[in-house]
Design an enzyme around this catalytic site. Structure first.
Site, PDB file in Angstrom:
ATOM      1  N   CYS A   1       1.220  10.412  -3.378  1.00  0.00           N
ATOM      2  CA  CYS A   1       2.040  11.440  -4.034  1.00  0.00           C
ATOM      3  C   CYS A   1       1.979  12.767  -3.278  1.00  0.00           C
ATOM      4  O   CYS A   1       3.004  13.422  -3.051  1.00  0.00           O
ATOM      5  CB  CYS A   1       1.576  11.625  -5.474  1.00  0.00           C
ATOM      6  SG  CYS A   1      -0.217  11.730  -5.648  1.00  0.00           S
TER       7      CYS A   1
ATOM      8  N   HIS B 281      -0.104  17.989  -9.503  1.00  0.00           N
ATOM      9  CA  HIS B 281      -0.801  18.682  -8.419  1.00  0.00           C
ATOM     10  C   HIS B 281      -0.040  19.977  -8.103  1.00  0.00           C
ATOM     11  O   HIS B 281       1.177  20.050  -8.303  1.00  0.00           O
ATOM     12  CB  HIS B 281      -0.788  17.862  -7.129  1.00  0.00           C
ATOM     13  CG  HIS B 281      -1.355  16.481  -7.234  1.00  0.00           C
ATOM     14  ND1 HIS B 281      -2.663  16.228  -7.556  1.00  0.00           N
ATOM     15  CD2 HIS B 281      -0.793  15.267  -7.011  1.00  0.00           C
ATOM     16  CE1 HIS B 281      -2.885  14.919  -7.524  1.00  0.00           C
ATOM     17  NE2 HIS B 281      -1.767  14.313  -7.204  1.00  0.00           N
TER      18      HIS B 281
HETATM   19  P1  NAD Z   1      -3.106   1.813 -12.197  1.00  0.00           P
HETATM   20  O1  NAD Z   1      -4.547   1.505 -12.337  1.00  0.00           O
HETATM   21  O2  NAD Z   1      -2.454   2.713 -13.190  1.00  0.00           O
HETATM   22  O3  NAD Z   1      -2.261   0.466 -12.182  1.00  0.00           O
HETATM   23  C1  NAD Z   1      -2.638  -0.645 -11.430  1.00  0.00           C
HETATM   24  C2  NAD Z   1      -2.310  -1.907 -12.205  1.00  0.00           C
HETATM   25  O4  NAD Z   1      -2.611  -3.044 -11.420  1.00  0.00           O
HETATM   26  C3  NAD Z   1      -3.112  -2.030 -13.501  1.00  0.00           C
HETATM   27  O5  NAD Z   1      -2.235  -2.469 -14.521  1.00  0.00           O
HETATM   28  C4  NAD Z   1      -4.151  -3.091 -13.154  1.00  0.00           C
HETATM   29  O6  NAD Z   1      -4.589  -3.820 -14.282  1.00  0.00           O
HETATM   30  C5  NAD Z   1      -3.343  -3.974 -12.217  1.00  0.00           C
HETATM   31  N1  NAD Z   1      -4.163  -4.834 -11.339  1.00  0.00           N
HETATM   32  C6  NAD Z   1      -5.450  -4.681 -10.940  1.00  0.00           C
HETATM   33  N2  NAD Z   1      -5.778  -5.683 -10.097  1.00  0.00           N
HETATM   34  C7  NAD Z   1      -4.701  -6.466  -9.969  1.00  0.00           C
HETATM   35  C8  NAD Z   1      -4.426  -7.645  -9.255  1.00  0.00           C
HETATM   36  N3  NAD Z   1      -5.338  -8.240  -8.490  1.00  0.00           N
HETATM   37  N4  NAD Z   1      -3.171  -8.195  -9.357  1.00  0.00           N
HETATM   38  C9  NAD Z   1      -2.221  -7.617 -10.121  1.00  0.00           C
HETATM   39  N5  NAD Z   1      -2.444  -6.499 -10.834  1.00  0.00           N
HETATM   40  C10 NAD Z   1      -3.658  -5.937 -10.758  1.00  0.00           C
HETATM   41  O7  NAD Z   1      -2.916   2.367 -10.723  1.00  0.00           O
HETATM   42  P2  NAD Z   1      -1.755   3.325 -10.206  1.00  0.00           P
HETATM   43  O8  NAD Z   1      -2.122   4.728 -10.520  1.00  0.00           O
HETATM   44  O9  NAD Z   1      -0.448   2.790 -10.630  1.00  0.00           O
HETATM   45  O10 NAD Z   1      -1.945   3.187  -8.631  1.00  0.00           O
HETATM   46  C11 NAD Z   1      -1.410   2.094  -7.906  1.00  0.00           C
HETATM   47  C12 NAD Z   1      -1.315   2.470  -6.445  1.00  0.00           C
HETATM   48  O11 NAD Z   1      -0.443   3.599  -6.326  1.00  0.00           O
HETATM   49  C13 NAD Z   1      -2.628   2.888  -5.791  1.00  0.00           C
HETATM   50  O12 NAD Z   1      -2.612   2.519  -4.432  1.00  0.00           O
HETATM   51  C14 NAD Z   1      -2.603   4.395  -5.892  1.00  0.00           C
HETATM   52  O13 NAD Z   1      -3.397   5.034  -4.919  1.00  0.00           O
HETATM   53  C15 NAD Z   1      -1.122   4.666  -5.668  1.00  0.00           C
HETATM   54  N6  NAD Z   1      -0.641   5.935  -6.230  1.00  0.00           N
HETATM   55  C16 NAD Z   1      -1.053   6.369  -7.456  1.00  0.00           C
HETATM   56  C17 NAD Z   1      -0.599   7.580  -7.928  1.00  0.00           C
HETATM   57  C18 NAD Z   1      -1.056   8.130  -9.236  1.00  0.00           C
HETATM   58  O14 NAD Z   1      -1.170   9.342  -9.373  1.00  0.00           O
HETATM   59  N7  NAD Z   1      -1.309   7.343 -10.242  1.00  0.00           N
HETATM   60  C19 NAD Z   1       0.284   8.338  -7.163  1.00  0.00           C
HETATM   61  C20 NAD Z   1       0.736   7.836  -5.946  1.00  0.00           C
HETATM   62  C21 NAD Z   1       0.256   6.640  -5.475  1.00  0.00           C
END
Ligand code: NAD
Length: 354
Positions: free
Chosen positions: A138, A218
């Site tokens: 992000c 942020h």
């Molecule tokens: P999150 O924890 O909210 O969601 C991840 C989901 O994946 C959860 O539902 C979890 O149960 C599921 N999961 C876990 N292991 C799994 C597997 N083996 N197979 C399928 N599903 C599985 O995470 P998020 O915040 O959505 O982040 C996801 C990615 O996006 C990360 O790489 C993170 O760094 C990136 N990201 C997050 C944000 C943020 O602020 N939340 C912003 C930009 C990028």
């Protein structure tokens, strides 16, 4: 229609699925989840086919129907967007390769996992026809969208950014700080600068990170030394022309992320999402060749349109960044409901007709 599978249905995954759903050239092939939690019931409610990432038993017990395993989802998808937690994407990468399905990873993965680190405004063309891409984080997305037009129009000699980061997302009850201000990471530069260099390899950028007790957004304090000397008005006009930059007019009385989120909720955005960088218009200041400004970045939302563009790029069906960005923005509503920095209504117009 492009059939898009989403593996991991959390903060980012559920937003990407809903964004795919409204695109004229895409459909949700299904979503893979590990557990039948509240987000699984939302997927079911939306009509997305649920696939079990870790065995179907927990879903059977919760009486939630599954359409198959994650392997079935990958097989049925033209492109998979992996939105699992950081590091899990690396473990999933061999699955996508095995099924010969192009895959998009997120910013929590190392850059070398994918053929290209991706930001639609900065380097869409590099991902056209690639097997894998990583949509940068992000913060990196927010900085890339800002730096791309500055580089193109004025050249960038040096960027210095302090990132005041939200401690957690609203649903992350286990994270903090809840009553402190942390230099985080303490090391300088923070990892953000090198991550921006995965998009602009020759960019000179130093970043410092902090974490504070908020879940809202942020905030970046930005200083860019340009190679030429535009006026404040010229920079303001350049940034105002970018569809994914929203210049907050002084007249709105928005003093921080709280009111920004309130504004986008009032504007009818799903989940109150702010897909655009939000730059305080009156903070844009040029002194000699030094540009200063403040921008806020909604961590849960700004990468969502980028994932949609990454799907089009990997599919190879849309060669032009401009066309993809316009199509994504129009279908999702980027810019919609927000006023221009001069107070006139903001519009998303035109049709990308490839
Ligand atoms: P999150 O924890 O909210 O969601 C991840 C989901 O994946 C959860 O539902 C979890 O149960 C599921 N999961 C876990 N292991 C799994 C597997 N083996 N197979 C399928 N599903 C599985 O995470 P998020 O915040 O959505 O982040 C996801 C990615 O996006 C990360 O790489 C993170 O760094 C990136 N990201 C997050 C944000 C943020 O602020 N939340 C912003 C930009 C990028």
């Amino acid at each position: 229609m492009l059939h898009v599978g989403i593996n991991g249905f959390g903060t980012i995954g559920k937003r990407v699925a809903d964004a795919v759903r409204v695109q004229p050239d895409m459909t949700v092939a299904g979503v893979a989840k590990r557990s039948p939690n509240f987000e699984a019931t939302i997927a079911d409610d939306r009509g997305y086919d649920l696939y079990a990432a870790d065995g179907r038993e927990p879903f059977d017990e919760a009486e939630l129907a599954t359409a198959g395993t994650v392997h079935d989802l990958i097989e049925t998808s033209d492109v998979v967007v992996d939105t699992t937690p950081g590091g899990v994407g690396e473990a999933n990468a061999p699955l996508y390769a095995e099924h010969d399905t192009p895959a998009i990873f997120q910013g929590g993965e190392d850059a070398d996992l994918a053929d290209v680190s991706f930001n639609a405004r900065a380097n869409y063309e590099k991902a056209v026809g690639a097997d894998t891409a990583r949509v940068v984080s992000c913060n990196t997305t927010g900085l890339s969208r800002l730096l791309a037009p500055l580089k193109e129009s004025y050249g960038v000699e040096k960027s210095r950014v302090t990132l005041v980061r939200r401690g957690a997302d609203p649903g992350q009850t286990g994270r903090g700080p809840i009553n402190d201000t942390l230099p985080d990471p303490v090391e300088i530069p923070s990892h953000h600068g090198p991550d921006v260099q995965t998009i602009f390899p020759d960019l000179d950028i130093d970043t410092m990170g902090m974490k504070v007790p908020t879940t809202q957004m942020h905030t970046h304090s930005v200083n860019v030394t340009l190679e030429s000397e535009p006026t404040t008005e010229e920079v303001t006009s350049l940034l105002a022309d970018e569809s994914r930059l929203f210049l907050i007019p002084e007249t709105l009385g928005i003093d921080g992320a709280g009111k920004l989120k309130e504004y986008t909720r009032d504007a009818g955005r799903p989940r109150g999402d702010v897909w655009e960088n939000c730059i305080w218009a009156e903070s844009i200041t040029v002194e000699g060749r030094d540009l200063y400004l403040f921008q806020a970045i909604h961590q849960e939302a700004d990468v969502v349109p980028e994932n949609i563009d990454a799907v089009r790029a990997l599919s190879g069906r849309t060669a032009s960044a401009e066309k993809s960005i316009r199509r994504t923005d129009e279908a999702l509503g980027v810019g919609r409901g927000l006023v221009e920095h001069d107070g006139s209504p903001q519009r998303v117009d035109g049709h990308a007709d490839d």
